[in-house]
Design a protein around this motif. Structure first.
Motif, PDB file in Angstrom:
ATOM      1  N   ALA A 146       0.827  -1.206   0.000  1.00  0.00           N
ATOM      2  CA  ALA A 146       0.000   0.000   0.000  1.00  0.00           C
ATOM      3  C   ALA A 146       0.862   1.258   0.000  1.00  0.00           C
ATOM      4  O   ALA A 146       0.553   2.243  -0.695  1.00  0.00           O
ATOM      5  N   TYR A 147       1.970   1.238   0.743  1.00  0.00           N
ATOM      6  CA  TYR A 147       2.860   2.397   0.784  1.00  0.00           C
ATOM      7  C   TYR A 147       3.537   2.603  -0.572  1.00  0.00           C
ATOM      8  O   TYR A 147       3.638   3.737  -1.070  1.00  0.00           O
ATOM      9  N   ARG A 148       3.989   1.507  -1.172  1.00  0.00           N
ATOM     10  CA  ARG A 148       4.671   1.630  -2.465  1.00  0.00           C
ATOM     11  C   ARG A 148       3.711   2.020  -3.590  1.00  0.00           C
ATOM     12  O   ARG A 148       4.147   2.554  -4.612  1.00  0.00           O
ATOM     13  N   ALA A 149       2.436   1.758  -3.416  1.00  0.00           N
ATOM     14  CA  ALA A 149       1.471   2.217  -4.417  1.00  0.00           C
ATOM     15  C   ALA A 149       1.474   3.737  -4.511  1.00  0.00           C
ATOM     16  O   ALA A 149       1.289   4.308  -5.596  1.00  0.00           O
ATOM     17  N   ASP A 150       1.720   4.399  -3.382  1.00  0.00           N
ATOM     18  CA  ASP A 150       1.800   5.865  -3.365  1.00  0.00           C
ATOM     19  C   ASP A 150       3.223   6.371  -3.617  1.00  0.00           C
ATOM     20  O   ASP A 150       3.409   7.476  -4.116  1.00  0.00           O
ATOM     21  N   HIS A 151       4.223   5.550  -3.247  1.00  0.00           N
ATOM     22  CA  HIS A 151       5.628   5.967  -3.359  1.00  0.00           C
ATOM     23  C   HIS A 151       6.441   4.846  -4.006  1.00  0.00           C
ATOM     24  O   HIS A 151       7.231   4.162  -3.340  1.00  0.00           O
ATOM     25  N   PRO A 152       6.289   4.637  -5.303  1.00  0.00           N
ATOM     26  CA  PRO A 152       6.947   3.504  -5.956  1.00  0.00           C
ATOM     27  C   PRO A 152       8.473   3.590  -5.993  1.00  0.00           C
ATOM     28  O   PRO A 152       9.139   2.592  -6.270  1.00  0.00           O
ATOM     29  N   GLY A 153       9.024   4.766  -5.713  1.00  0.00           N
ATOM     30  CA  GLY A 153      10.472   4.896  -5.689  1.00  0.00           C
ATOM     31  C   GLY A 153      11.115   4.427  -4.398  1.00  0.00           C
ATOM     32  O   GLY A 153      12.350   4.381  -4.292  1.00  0.00           O
ATOM     33  N   VAL A 154      10.317   4.079  -3.397  1.00  0.00           N
ATOM     34  CA  VAL A 154      10.854   3.655  -2.096  1.00  0.00           C
ATOM     35  C   VAL A 154      11.075   2.136  -2.102  1.00  0.00           C
ATOM     36  O   VAL A 154      10.200   1.372  -2.506  1.00  0.00           O
ATOM     37  N   THR A 155      12.246   1.719  -1.658  1.00  0.00           N
ATOM     38  CA  THR A 155      12.569   0.299  -1.538  1.00  0.00           C
ATOM     39  C   THR A 155      12.615  -0.094  -0.064  1.00  0.00           C
ATOM     40  O   THR A 155      12.731   0.768   0.819  1.00  0.00           O
ATOM     41  N   PHE A 156      12.549  -1.399   0.188  1.00  0.00           N
ATOM     42  CA  PHE A 156      12.471  -1.908   1.556  1.00  0.00           C
ATOM     43  C   PHE A 156      13.478  -3.035   1.778  1.00  0.00           C
ATOM     44  O   PHE A 156      13.744  -3.837   0.873  1.00  0.00           O
ATOM     45  N   ALA A 157      14.001  -3.090   2.986  1.00  0.00           N
ATOM     46  CA  ALA A 157      14.744  -4.249   3.469  1.00  0.00           C
ATOM     47  C   ALA A 157      14.049  -4.712   4.747  1.00  0.00           C
ATOM     48  O   ALA A 157      13.981  -3.954   5.726  1.00  0.00           O
ATOM     49  N   VAL A 158      13.492  -5.915   4.736  1.00  0.00           N
ATOM     50  CA  VAL A 158      12.748  -6.442   5.876  1.00  0.00           C
ATOM     51  C   VAL A 158      13.492  -7.654   6.421  1.00  0.00           C
ATOM     52  O   VAL A 158      13.730  -8.616   5.693  1.00  0.00           O
TER      53      VAL A 158
END
Length: 302
Positions: A113-125
């Motif tokens: 849901a967050y990346r739908a608004d901010h597709p340039g953000v990547t994640f490390a989980v």
């Protein structure tokens, strides 16, 4: 920036425990890496490693410098994200340490849901137990931690906290499946499967058992919540988990029942960051989203 690269080499050597292996990781010769670190030590005025027969190990000065390096990288990432915001870009990177229970459902939904608004953000989980997650924050290895029943809360700023009661997990045809709420003694009288001691659910169960007349004697003890959920389908055993990590399967093969609060009080699922740290923009915004999602959890599963 040259110093930052040298500190990256220091971190590589600390991680590998060997100049030779670190040089291979960084595509350098061992002599070139060693010379660069030696020059930096001379400029810095202190050695950073204990040179051992079998490799190298950070000394106290090295540990302090590496902590400074990670804090510098965090600050640099935050400034870059702020500059990107000025340019109208929405970029960034979020690193998160979390309990296993968040992995199947909650986090995938929130990240997508967050990346739908901010597709340039990547994640490390990263899946971490409660002590490891706090260590990740302290070392700047993760921006955020979302864990059940943290251990120490040293240098840990709590952003949000929601209660999570422990649930029993069992096959739909288990003799206890018809109960709306279970007593812990009923679960412990039969075969049961439990998380390893380092997890928050096990901590609550052990504490409750010490106050009662039954003792935990799991037939299977595991670090995998997935194993718990699947094992109870193969033997008439009871497993334990928190509800944020549970969804009824479509075939109705599993049921979940809360343990009586007088036996096992609810624990706390806590979102936190390193104390006095200013988070990068993307991480701060994602934390705000997590707070809203945690507060919106249904009361029967929170």
């Amino acid at each position: 920036m040259r110093h930052l690269y040298t500190l990256q080499l220091v971190e590589a050597a600390a991680r590998a425990g060997s100049m030779r292996r670190a040089a291979e990781d960084m595509n350098l010769t061992a002599s070139a890496l060693n010379r660069r670190i030696r020059r930096f030590e001379a400029e810095f005025g202190a050695e950073l490693f204990e040179r051992l027969p079998g490799g190298v190990r950070l000394n106290a000065a090295g540990e302090l410098l590496l902590l400074h390096y990670r804090a510098t990288l965090s600050d640099l990432a935050r400034v870059r994200e702020q500059v990107a915001d000025l340019a109208g870009e929405r970029r960034g990177h979020v690193s998160l340490a979390c309990s296993q229970a968040l992995m199947p459902y909650f986090l995938p939904e929130q990240i997508a849901a967050y990346r739908a608004d901010h597709p340039g953000v990547t994640f490390a989980v990263k899946v971490r137990d409660r002590a490891e997650a706090e260590a990740e924050l302290a070392s700047y290895a993760s921006d955020l931690a979302l864990v059940f029943e943290p251990v120490y809360l040293v240098d840990f700023d709590v952003i949000a906290s929601v209660p999570q009661p422990v649930h029993a997990v069992m096959a739909a045809d288990h003799p206890l499946a018809g109960s709306a709420q279970l007593r812990l003694r009923d679960c412990l009288d039969g075969p049961h499967v439990a998380p390893a001691a380092k997890y928050g659910v096990r901590h609550l169960l052990d504490h409750a058992a010490r106050r009662g007349t039954r003792r935990l004697a799991p037939i299977v003890e595991t670090e995998s919540f997935e194993l718990i959920r699947h094992y109870v389908l193969h033997e008439r055993a009871v497993g334990f988990q928190i509800p944020i990590g549970l969804r009824p399967p479509a075939d109705g093969s599993l049921v979940f029942r809360p343990l009586a609060a007088q036996d096992v009080p609810a624990g706390n699922l806590i979102l936190g960051q390193r104390r006095n740290r200013t988070l990068p923009v993307a991480s701060a915004r994602f934390a705000q989203r997590l707070v809203a999602a945690l507060q919106a959890l249904p009361t029967e599963t929170a």
